[in-house]
Write a protein that holds these residues in place. Structure first.
Motif, PDB file in Angstrom:
ATOM      1  N   TRP A 192       0.823  -1.210   0.000  1.00 56.52           N
ATOM      2  CA  TRP A 192       0.000   0.000   0.000  1.00 56.52           C
ATOM      3  C   TRP A 192       0.856   1.258   0.000  1.00 56.52           C
ATOM      4  CZ3 TRP A 192       0.677   3.456   3.912  1.00 56.52           C
ATOM      5  CH2 TRP A 192       1.264   2.991   5.092  1.00 56.52           C
ATOM      6  N   SER A 193       2.020   1.199   0.687  1.00 56.08           N
ATOM      7  CA  SER A 193       2.884   2.383   0.733  1.00 56.08           C
ATOM      8  C   SER A 193       3.590   2.590  -0.607  1.00 56.08           C
ATOM      9  CB  SER A 193       3.904   2.263   1.868  1.00 56.08           C
ATOM     10  OG  SER A 193       4.894   1.280   1.588  1.00 56.08           O
ATOM     11  N   ARG A 221       1.024   4.190  -2.954  1.00 53.81           N
ATOM     12  CA  ARG A 221       0.838   5.607  -2.628  1.00 53.81           C
ATOM     13  C   ARG A 221       2.008   6.447  -3.135  1.00 53.81           C
ATOM     14  NH1 ARG A 221       0.505   7.032   3.619  1.00 53.81           N
ATOM     15  NH2 ARG A 221       2.708   6.473   3.392  1.00 53.81           N
ATOM     16  N   GLU A 258       1.639   6.949  -6.969  1.00 54.06           N
ATOM     17  CA  GLU A 258       0.417   7.598  -7.446  1.00 54.06           C
ATOM     18  C   GLU A 258       0.722   8.902  -8.200  1.00 54.06           C
ATOM     19  OE1 GLU A 258      -3.860   9.208  -5.634  1.00 54.06           O
ATOM     20  OE2 GLU A 258      -2.315   8.382  -4.310  1.00 54.06           O
TER      21      GLU A 258
END
Length: 332
Positions: A75-76, A79, A82
């Motif tokens: 997830w990091s 992010r 992105e």
């Protein structure tokens, strides 16, 4: 996806964003500076952004921003990527520690980055590996580097992989380590007799190669091998270092078997000076292959004129002289 750039040292910020994983490290910070000079905004993805503030002065105010990311937590990674226009992976380790294993950092990590980049709509990433990456190697480091390359190309076949030889520069862990040892010890070890060949490459040249690859100036889907103009044995590297720091030290050949036993004992220390895996790596030469030269998969192929050891080493090894920088103009 690659982004076009003009390579100007005074380029204005162009609005394009590059995420650089490991951008606060030795190679990473030079990559960040090379990209900043080309006018890109840079998101520096690191585990501890509070310890990466030193990268911000490498560009204009607001151009460089550290963010938190850990390759073990997808997830990091998502992010950090992105809205990025390009992605560079500079993360690598020589000594595994705890959860930061070779496989976690250099095999699982690249796959996570490539998958996240693909999910974000990118068609390629730029990845730093190492000469000697080999899935069949006895070295865990070399096997994990090969696994990382495979993961990158399986996920994004148009990616560019860069394999440098030993990288030297002001913060390197090779010449600085032995320079510090020469300041304290009358003897320097030559593992395996000091016959292993290296092709040391300046960190600034590696950074330029990374910037060219990330901005579309390298051939897609290609592995480049990066070496400097000098091929030297381990012994010759030590002799050159001692000449520059103006110290006389005994160079003591140590057979690989003895070095391996010593490394196993030293690896029990919190900060081991050498590990069994590093001894294994020293059994193989670390130079650009003839195939890479023939196919122009080198610094020359990227139109980068490699800088020599003689031109760069004195600029940062003088601190290991008897009187430090004050010996700079004294006769040898």
């Amino acid at each position: 996806m690659a982004i076009a750039g003009n390579g100007s040292a005074n380029a204005p910020v162009n609005g394009k964003l590059v995420t650089v994983f490991g951008g606060s490290g030795f190679i990473g910070r030079h990559v960040v500076r090379a990209l900043a000079r080309r006018g890109y905004r840079i998101r520096v993805a690191v585990r501890r952004p509070d310890l990466a503030e030193h990268v911000q002065p490498l560009g204009m105010p607001g151009q460089i921003m550290p963010v938190q990311a850990n390759l073990r937590y997808r997830w990091s990674v998502d992010r950090a990527i992105e809205k990025a226009d390009a992605v560079v992976n500079c993360v690598g380790i020589m000594n595994p520690s705890g959860a930061q294993s070779f496989d976690a950092v250099q095999a699982f990590g690249p796959r996570a980055i490539a998958e996240a980049a693909r999910a974000a709509g990118l068609s390629a990433v730029t990845h730093i590996s190492a000469i000697g990456a080999d899935a069949t190697s006895q070295s865990g480091y070399a096997r994990s580097k090969a696994a990382g390359e495979q993961a990158i190309f399986e996920t994004l076949p148009q990616s560019v992989v860069l394999r440098p030889s030993v990288v030297f520069g002001p913060e390197d862990e090779f010449f600085n380590r032995f320079g510090a040892m020469a300041r304290m010890s009358p003897v320097l070890p030559l593992i395996g007799g000091g016959e292993t060949k290296f092709q040391p490459v300046f960190v600034g040249d590696v950074a330029d190669a990374v910037a060219k690859a990330a901005t579309g100036e390298a051939k897609a889907g290609t592995i480049y091998e990066l070496g400097g103009p000098d091929i030297k044995t381990f012994r010759e590297c030590m002799e050159l270092m001692l000449e520059i720091v103006r110290r006389k030290r005994l160079l003591l050949p140590i057979p690989f078997g003895v070095a391996m036993m010593q490394a196993r004992i030293l690896s029990l220390l919190p900060s081991a000076p050498i590990t069994p895996d590093q001894v294994t790596l020293l059994k193989s030469d670390n130079v650009v292959s003839q195939a890479a030269i023939a196919e122009s998969r080198t610094l020359d192929g990227l139109s980068i004129e490699a800088r020599t050891l003689a031109a760069i080493l004195p600029t940062y090894l003088e601190r290991f002289r008897v009187r430090g920088q004050f010996d700079a103009h004294r006769a040898a």
